[in-house]
Scaffold this active site. Structure first.
Site, PDB file in Angstrom:
ATOM      1  N   HIS A   1       0.863  -1.183   0.000  1.00 19.19           N
ATOM      2  CA  HIS A   1       0.000   0.000   0.000  1.00 19.19           C
ATOM      3  C   HIS A   1       0.898   1.231   0.000  1.00 19.19           C
ATOM      4  O   HIS A   1       1.565   1.504   0.991  1.00 19.19           O
ATOM      5  CB  HIS A   1      -0.893   0.001   1.243  1.00 19.19           C
ATOM      6  CG  HIS A   1      -1.821  -1.170   1.312  1.00 19.19           C
ATOM      7  ND1 HIS A   1      -3.092  -1.142   0.786  1.00 19.19           N
ATOM      8  CD2 HIS A   1      -1.670  -2.417   1.837  1.00 19.19           C
ATOM      9  CE1 HIS A   1      -3.684  -2.312   0.982  1.00 19.19           C
ATOM     10  NE2 HIS A   1      -2.833  -3.108   1.626  1.00 19.19           N
TER      11      HIS A   1
ATOM     12  N   ASN B   1      -6.754   0.513  -2.761  1.00 21.28           N
ATOM     13  CA  ASN B   1      -7.634   1.218  -1.801  1.00 21.28           C
ATOM     14  C   ASN B   1      -7.113   2.644  -1.593  1.00 21.28           C
ATOM     15  O   ASN B   1      -6.524   2.982  -0.578  1.00 21.28           O
ATOM     16  CB  ASN B   1      -7.779   0.447  -0.475  1.00 21.28           C
ATOM     17  CG  ASN B   1      -6.469   0.022   0.151  1.00 21.28           C
ATOM     18  OD1 ASN B   1      -5.423   0.026  -0.489  1.00 21.28           O
ATOM     19  ND2 ASN B   1      -6.514  -0.348   1.417  1.00 21.28           N
TER      20      ASN B   1
ATOM     21  N   ASN C   1      -5.042  -6.809   9.455  1.00 20.53           N
ATOM     22  CA  ASN C   1      -6.116  -7.676   8.998  1.00 20.53           C
ATOM     23  C   ASN C   1      -5.643  -8.468   7.777  1.00 20.53           C
ATOM     24  O   ASN C   1      -5.236  -7.859   6.807  1.00 20.53           O
ATOM     25  CB  ASN C   1      -7.350  -6.842   8.629  1.00 20.53           C
ATOM     26  CG  ASN C   1      -8.530  -7.722   8.292  1.00 20.53           C
ATOM     27  OD1 ASN C   1      -8.619  -8.850   8.759  1.00 20.53           O
ATOM     28  ND2 ASN C   1      -9.434  -7.226   7.459  1.00 20.53           N
TER      29      ASN C   1
ATOM     30  N   ASP D   1       2.089  -7.058   2.509  1.00 20.21           N
ATOM     31  CA  ASP D   1       0.944  -6.238   2.930  1.00 20.21           C
ATOM     32  C   ASP D   1       1.443  -4.982   3.661  1.00 20.21           C
ATOM     33  O   ASP D   1       0.856  -4.550   4.650  1.00 20.21           O
ATOM     34  CB  ASP D   1      -0.020  -7.038   3.816  1.00 20.21           C
ATOM     35  CG  ASP D   1      -1.386  -6.358   3.932  1.00 20.21           C
ATOM     36  OD1 ASP D   1      -1.605  -5.324   3.274  1.00 20.21           O
ATOM     37  OD2 ASP D   1      -2.228  -6.876   4.687  1.00 20.21           O
TER      38      ASP D   1
ATOM     39  N   HIS E   1       0.408   3.513   8.344  1.00 22.17           N
ATOM     40  CA  HIS E   1      -0.598   4.392   8.965  1.00 22.17           C
ATOM     41  C   HIS E   1       0.133   5.387   9.853  1.00 22.17           C
ATOM     42  O   HIS E   1       1.162   5.060  10.445  1.00 22.17           O
ATOM     43  CB  HIS E   1      -1.596   3.588   9.806  1.00 22.17           C
ATOM     44  CG  HIS E   1      -2.474   2.689   9.001  1.00 22.17           C
ATOM     45  ND1 HIS E   1      -3.465   3.153   8.170  1.00 22.17           N
ATOM     46  CD2 HIS E   1      -2.496   1.334   8.878  1.00 22.17           C
ATOM     47  CE1 HIS E   1      -4.071   2.132   7.571  1.00 22.17           C
ATOM     48  NE2 HIS E   1      -3.496   1.014   7.978  1.00 22.17           N
TER      49      HIS E   1
ATOM     50  N   GLY F   1      -2.986  -2.681  10.006  1.00 16.95           N
ATOM     51  CA  GLY F   1      -1.856  -2.653   9.084  1.00 16.95           C
ATOM     52  C   GLY F   1      -0.547  -2.319   9.761  1.00 16.95           C
ATOM     53  O   GLY F   1      -0.496  -1.559  10.731  1.00 16.95           O
TER      54      GLY F   1
END
Ligand code: DOR
Length: 400
Positions: free
Chosen positions: A58, A90, A254, A281, A285, A300
Site C-alpha cells: 500500500h 484502496n 487484517n 501487505d 498508517h 496494518g
C-alpha cells in the site's frame, strides 16, 4: 557500466562467488572474475540476488499521502531489496477506470524509483456494488483486487472472474465473509466458497495474506486436484508472530495475528509449496491513527524494509527452506503468478538485483525507516540479510 565484485549468487541451491557486469539496463556478464573499466561496487561477502518482488503493498497515493506516497514507499522498497511491487487500489480516487488509473500512473511515472504495477479494483471504490472497468484497464493492469474488503457480492465476483479469464488477469482476493469478519472462519469460509468460483470459471485466482490452517488446507487440496490457477501468499508477520505477542497497535493488522497453531500451519504451507509467494501487505498508517485506542485504530503494519531479512533469518539461515525456495518465494513465483516483466540472475536479464548482508546481524531502528510511517512491530529486532544496495533496471536505487 557497473561492475559488482566478489559477491555470492545462488546457483543450484548453493552460494557461488561471481562478478556481475551491468551495461545500461542489462546484465552483460556473470563470471568468476571480471576485470573491466567500470564503476565498481564492492559486494564482498554479500548474497547478490535478483531484486525481490512484492505483489502486495500500500503506497497510499493518491489519497492518503500523510501515511505514505509513491516516492517514500518505493524508496523504502528499494531499501528492502525490492525492485518490483504491485500497489493495492484502496486509494482516493480508487483506480476503477481509465481516468482514475491514469491519475495513479502519472504519479508512479513521476515519483517511483522502482517498477510499480498498480492493481485495479474489482468493484468501483471497493464497495462490491458495481464492477470496475476491466474492458479498458486490462490493457494496463496485471490484476484486480478489492484489498481491505472481502467481496461478498458473489454474483459480481463471478462476473469479475469471467472478465479476468477473458483478459488473462489475476483476481487477488482479500478473502473475508461479512458475517465472519476477522475471525478465522471469516477467512476460511470465504476461501472455500471462492475456490469453488475459481474452479468453475477457471480464471487465475490468488488469495492474499492467508493466515489459518483451514485456508491453507483448502488451497493445498485445490492444488492437489490440479487447479494450477489457484495460488496464495503468506505475509512475514503471519509466519513469525502470533496473537500472544501483541503489545500495541503496531501488532494490529487484517487478517489479525492468529494463535501459534495457525502460525505453524502458515510455516508448514510455506515449506510444502502450498504458499506460492511471500508478500508483505506493507500498510503504513500515521502515528495519530495508530495511537488511538486499540479497537479504533486502523489495521496494518509496514513491512517492506524487513521482509527479506525476516524470511532469510528465520527460514533460510535455519535451514527450514532452501536458497532456491527463497528465490522462488521472493522473486520468481511472484513474477510468474502475476505474469510480470521478468528479471533474474542470467546474462541478458534486466539488471534488477539486490545484495544482502547475510554475515552480520543488524538491529532495525526507527530512525533508519524510509517509509513515512513507523507502525512496525520489528523495531529493535535483530536480523541477518538487510540489503546493502539495490539496483533497478541498471540504476542504483539504494546504497547503504
Ligand atoms: O492490515 C491491513 N491493512 N489489511 C488490509 O487488508 C488493508 C490494509 C490497509 O490498507 O491498511
Amino acid at each position: 557500466m557497473l561492475l559488482i565484485k566478489n559477491g555470492f549468487i545462488i546457483s543450484n541451491n548453493a552460494l557461488v562467488k561471481k562478478d556481475i557486469l551491468i551495461k545500461n539496463d542489462k546484465i552483460l556478464k556473470i563470471e568468476d572474475e571480471i576485470n573491466e573499466e567500470a564503476e565498481i561496487i564492492d559486494a564482498k561477502g554479500l548474497l547478490v540476488m535478483p531484486g525481490a518482488v512484492d505483489v502486495h503493498v500500500h503506497f497510499r497515493e493518491p489519497g492518503f499521502t500523510y501515511k505514505e506516497n509513491i516516492s517514500s514507499g518505493s524508496k523504502a522498497a528499494a531499501k528492502g531489496g525490492f525492485t518490483d511491487v504491485m500497489t493495492m487500489p484502496n486509494l482516493n480516487p480508487c483506480p476503477n477506470d481509465l481516468k482514475t488509473w491514469q491519475e495513479e500512473q502519472r504519479l508512479i511515472v513521476e515519483n517511483g524509483v522502482i517498477n510499480i504495477y498498480p492493481y485495479m479494483t474489482i468493484s468501483e471504490d471497493e464497495l462490491g456494488e458495481k464492477i470496475s472497468d476491466f474492458d479498458n484497464l486490462h490493457n494496463y493492469c496485471y490484476a484486480a483486487s478489492d484489498d481491505g474488503h472481502g467481496v461478498n457480492n458473489l454474483v459480481l465476483l463471478e462476473e469479475a472472474c469471467k472478465l479476468a479469464l477473458k483478459y488473462n488477469m489475476v483476481i487477488a482476493s482479500h478473502a473475508e465473509t461479512k458475517e465472519g469478519r476477522q475471525l478465522p472462519c471469516g477467512e476460511y469460509d470465504a476461501v472455500r466458497r471462492e475456490i469453488e468460483i475459481a474452479k468453475r470459471v477457471g480464471c487465475r485466482y490468488h488469495f492474499c495474506h492467508l493466515s489459518t490452517k483451514e485456508s491453507f488446507e483448502a488451497v493445498r487440496q485445490a492444488k492437489k486436484e490440479g487447479y494450477r490457477n489457484i495460488t496464495c501468499e503468506a505475509a512475514p508477520h503471519h509466519l513469525v508472530l502470533n496473537s500472544s505477542m501483541i503489545k500495541d497497535a503496531n501488532w494490529k493488522m487484517n487478517p489479525p495475528l492468529r494463535g501459534e497453531d495457525d502460525r505453524l500451519e502458515t510455516v508448514r504451507a510455506l515449506v510444502d509449496g502450498t504458499v506460492d509467494v511471500v508478500a508483505t501487505d506493507h500498510a503504513p498508517h500515521a502515528v495519530s491513527e495508530k495511537s488511538k485506542p486499540y479497537s479504533e485504530c486502523p489495521n496494518g503494519i509496514i513491512g517492506i524494509e524487513t521482509s527479506l531479512p525476516i524470511i532469510y533469518t528465520n527460514f533460510v539461515k535455519t535451514g527450514v527452506i532452501s536458497l532456491d525456495r527463497f528465490l522462488d518465494l521472493m522473486v520468481y513465483n511472484p513474477i510468474n503468478v502475476f505474469s510480470l516483466p521478468k528479471h533474474g540472475m542470467y546474462v541478458g536479464s534486466t539488471a534488477s538485483l539486490t545484495a544482502l548482508d547475510i554475515k552480520n546481524l543488524h538491529t532495525y531502528l526507527g530512525r533508519e525507516i524510509l517509509s513515512l510511517s513507523q507502525n512496525c512491530p520489528y523495531i529493535g529486532e535483530k536480523y541477518y540479510g538487510f540489503p546493502k544496495f539495490t539496483i533497478c533496471n541498471g540504476k542504483i536505487v539504494y546504497h547503504n
